[in-house]
Design an enzyme around this catalytic site. Structure first.
Site, short mmCIF file in Angstrom:
data_model
loop_
_atom_site.label_atom_id
_atom_site.label_comp_id
_atom_site.label_asym_id
_atom_site.label_seq_id
_atom_site.Cartn_x
_atom_site.Cartn_y
_atom_site.Cartn_z
N ARG A 66 -23.95 63.05 27.69
CA ARG A 66 -22.96 62.79 28.82
C ARG A 66 -21.81 63.30 28.80
O ARG A 66 -21.00 63.55 27.80
CB ARG A 66 -22.71 61.29 28.59
CG ARG A 66 -22.08 60.26 29.52
CD ARG A 66 -21.75 58.70 29.08
NE ARG A 66 -20.50 59.14 28.22
CZ ARG A 66 -19.82 57.85 28.00
NH1 ARG A 66 -20.67 56.75 28.35
NH2 ARG A 66 -18.42 57.80 27.48
N TYR A 77 -11.29 57.03 29.95
CA TYR A 77 -12.27 55.69 28.93
C TYR A 77 -13.24 57.43 28.64
O TYR A 77 -13.65 58.44 29.83
CB TYR A 77 -13.51 54.93 30.12
CG TYR A 77 -14.85 55.44 29.71
CD1 TYR A 77 -14.88 53.73 29.40
CD2 TYR A 77 -15.88 56.14 30.42
CE1 TYR A 77 -15.51 53.86 28.42
CE2 TYR A 77 -16.92 55.63 29.86
CZ TYR A 77 -17.35 54.94 28.87
OH TYR A 77 -18.47 54.62 28.51
N HIS A 116 -18.11 54.03 35.42
CA HIS A 116 -17.32 53.31 34.39
C HIS A 116 -16.19 52.01 35.81
O HIS A 116 -15.82 51.81 35.10
CB HIS A 116 -16.22 53.26 33.60
CG HIS A 116 -16.55 52.84 32.44
ND1 HIS A 116 -15.43 51.84 31.69
CD2 HIS A 116 -17.04 53.07 31.28
CE1 HIS A 116 -15.74 50.62 31.35
NE2 HIS A 116 -17.14 51.52 30.63
N GLU A 161 -25.25 47.82 33.06
CA GLU A 161 -24.76 48.01 31.69
C GLU A 161 -24.06 46.15 31.43
O GLU A 161 -24.52 46.42 30.24
CB GLU A 161 -24.16 48.59 31.19
CG GLU A 161 -22.80 48.71 30.97
CD GLU A 161 -21.50 50.33 30.25
OE1 GLU A 161 -22.11 50.92 30.52
OE2 GLU A 161 -21.08 49.99 30.62
N ARG A 180 -29.68 49.97 33.10
CA ARG A 180 -28.88 50.22 31.92
C ARG A 180 -29.00 48.97 31.23
O ARG A 180 -28.30 49.32 30.38
CB ARG A 180 -27.68 50.89 32.35
CG ARG A 180 -27.88 51.92 33.66
CD ARG A 180 -27.11 53.64 32.03
NE ARG A 180 -26.06 53.37 31.73
CZ ARG A 180 -26.31 53.73 30.67
NH1 ARG A 180 -26.97 53.51 29.57
NH2 ARG A 180 -24.98 52.80 29.65
N GLU A 200 -29.80 55.75 25.69
CA GLU A 200 -27.88 56.80 25.34
C GLU A 200 -28.18 55.92 23.80
O GLU A 200 -28.49 55.34 23.57
CB GLU A 200 -27.26 55.44 25.99
CG GLU A 200 -25.84 55.83 25.15
CD GLU A 200 -24.91 55.01 26.20
OE1 GLU A 200 -25.03 53.89 26.64
OE2 GLU A 200 -23.36 55.43 26.27
N TRP A 233 -11.76 48.23 34.26
CA TRP A 233 -11.72 49.28 33.78
C TRP A 233 -12.89 49.79 33.55
O TRP A 233 -13.94 50.02 33.63
CB TRP A 233 -11.13 48.63 32.21
CG TRP A 233 -11.21 49.73 30.99
CD1 TRP A 233 -10.62 50.15 30.72
CD2 TRP A 233 -12.37 49.95 29.52
NE1 TRP A 233 -10.90 51.16 29.63
CE2 TRP A 233 -11.81 50.70 28.83
CE3 TRP A 233 -14.00 49.03 29.71
CZ2 TRP A 233 -12.82 51.53 28.42
CZ3 TRP A 233 -14.48 49.73 28.96
CH2 TRP A 233 -14.23 50.83 27.91
O1 KDG Z 1 -17.92 47.82 25.71
C1 KDG Z 1 -17.80 48.34 26.69
C2 KDG Z 1 -19.20 49.77 25.92
O2 KDG Z 1 -20.54 49.69 25.93
C3 KDG Z 1 -19.04 50.71 27.74
O3 KDG Z 1 -17.54 50.82 27.44
C4 KDG Z 1 -19.41 51.89 27.41
O4 KDG Z 1 -20.24 52.09 29.75
C5 KDG Z 1 -20.42 52.47 27.85
C6 KDG Z 1 -21.65 53.36 27.84
O5 KDG Z 1 -22.07 53.51 29.07
O6 KDG Z 1 -21.71 53.87 26.89
MG MG Z 2 -21.03 52.91 31.28
#
Ligand code: KDG
Ligand code: MG
Length: 409
Positions: free
Chosen positions: A147, A159, A219, A269, A290, A346, A409
């Site tokens: 990544r 980020y 993100h 996620e 995810r 991941e 965020w």
């Molecule tokens: O707690 C937030 C994280 O798990 C996140 O920001 C991580 O986006 C993320 C990723 O793809 O690992």
């Molecule tokens: Mg992510």
């Protein structure tokens, strides 16, 4: 055999983790991850106040019944706190069942479909030279998928980008949760980001060639038409996936993105049930699912999501940052090695302090993770060591646009 006790264990070996430990009357111990980054104590309290008292005396083998009891039986359904708590119970019960059977957990999920779970690592750098160094370091460690996150000109922190690639003795990675009483605030400008990212991928492809699988995480920051533009502008660089291009509360947004780009899309996620995916999978608007075991109701529930996804050729891409504990990662690996529609996992390595507390038995071999061959999940929690790392408040950042507006965020 009955459940004799259940302990909610909070520790902070570099970052906070919440673990549920269930012990049976026969002395069999199972572990489950209940870590919810920045809201850890809410899950700890949900478990200790409302779930642990319900578990004592239950038959630990009744995993499905316990899952339904905790999901349907409470009336209030879904949500990250509830589903992380259910996930921890579910995972601990699978750990117990596999230990009683004397088998690694994946054997109870159908056995191996492959020899190891391909993983992707996180390369990042503020500028291209640092990014290239980070990619090379990952390739040297054996990663086969990477990544890519970089800085955006004009912004002090973004980020996914490690702030200090050469800090003495520190690992070169990125930890978003900061140990501060209030969340730190970051700044964001989507137009600056959209201008910058395609040039980064062009440079990476030029340096590292066409074959290396590359991923990127937007993100949740883009509006649908911006996300569509990003996907389209990255098409020449053949991404393995583009992640979280737009917040998914409005799932129709993914249809708009899909109409404009063939870049594969990964999402979920922050999803915690199959219902969050139903529309996106059925309408074939995404390519990778995810959710981690930790936030989606455990092995039982995530297996159902993946089986539903398989009907539409959608594959797994389980969330595995450092805020998923080694217990949550181990659970994902047992599921991943058994699933037919596994895609990628991941893998952002945990710190040495974290691994000393959890003692995970999985191994990283040739760019893939292999679950432990010992009975159960293969993770041993060192409670005495864990107690040396008390909880410390830590929060994910809050994002603002340059005019001060709060942004995703
Ligand atoms: O707690 C937030 C994280 O798990 C996140 O920001 C991580 O986006 C993320 C990723 O793809 O690992
Ligand atoms: Mg992510």
């Amino acid at each position: 055999m009955r459940i004799e006790s259940a302990d909610v264990l909070v520790t902070s070996p570099g970052r906070n983790f919440v673990t549920l430990r269930i012990t049976t009357t026969d002395g069999v111990v199972g572990l489950g991850d209940a870590t919810l980054n920045g809201r850890e104590l809410s899950v700890a309290s949900y478990l200790s106040e409302h779930v642990v008292p319900l578990l004592i005396g239950r038959d630990p083998h009744r995993i499905e019944d316990t899952w339904q009891y905790l999901y349907r039986g409470v009336y209030w359904r879904r949500g990250p706190v509830t589903m992380a708590a259910i996930a921890a119970v579910d995972t601990a019960l699978w750990d117990i069942k596999a230990k009683v059977c004397g088998l690694p957990l994946y054997q109870l999920l159908g056995g191996k479909s492959r020899e190891s779970c391909l993983v992707y690592g996180h390369a990042s750098g503020w500028e291209l030279p640092e990014l290239f160094d980070s990619i090379r370091a990952h390739l040297e460690q054996g990663y086969r998928a990477i990544r890519i996150q970089t800085g955006v000109p004009g912004f002090a922190s973004v980020y996914g980008v490690a702030s200090s690639p050469t800090a003495q003795g520190e690992r070169y990675d990125y930890e978003p949760a900061r140990r501060t009483a209030l969340p730190v605030e970051e700044m964001w400008d989507t137009r600056a980001y959209l201008r910058h990212v395609p040039a980064v991928f062009e440079a990476v492809r030029h340096e590292f060639g066409p074959a290396l699988p590359l991923l990127h995480d937007a993100h949740h920051r883009l509006r649908p038409i911006e996300a569509a533009r990003l996907g389209k502008s990255l098409e020449p660089y053949d991404l393995f996936w583009l992640e979280d291009v737009t917040p998914a509360e409005n799932q129709e947004a993914l249809r708009l993105v899909r109409q404009h780009t063939t870049t594969p899309l990964a999402i979920g996620e922050v999803f915690n049930t199959v219902w969050d995916y139903q529309y996106l999978i059925r309408e074939q608007l995404i390519d990778y699912v995810r959710s981690p075991v930790t936030h989606a109701g455990g092995i039982t529930a995530l297996r159902r999501i993946f089986d539903y996804a398989a009907m539409y050729q959608v594959r797994s891409g389980v969330h595995g940052p450092t805020d998923i504990s080694p217990v949550g990662l181990a659970a994902a690996l047992h599921l991943g090695i058994a699933l037919h529609n596994f895609g990628i996992q991941e893998y952002m390595r945990h710190s040495a302090e974290t691994e000393a507390v959890f003692r995970p038995g999985y191994s990283f071999v040739d760019g893939g993770l292999v679950p432990a061959q010992t009975p159960g999940l293969g993770v041993e929690y060192d409670e005495a060591l864990a107690k040396q790392y008390p909880y410390q408040a830590a929060y994910l950042p809050v994002n603002r646009l340059t005019d001060g507006t709060v942004h995703d965020w």
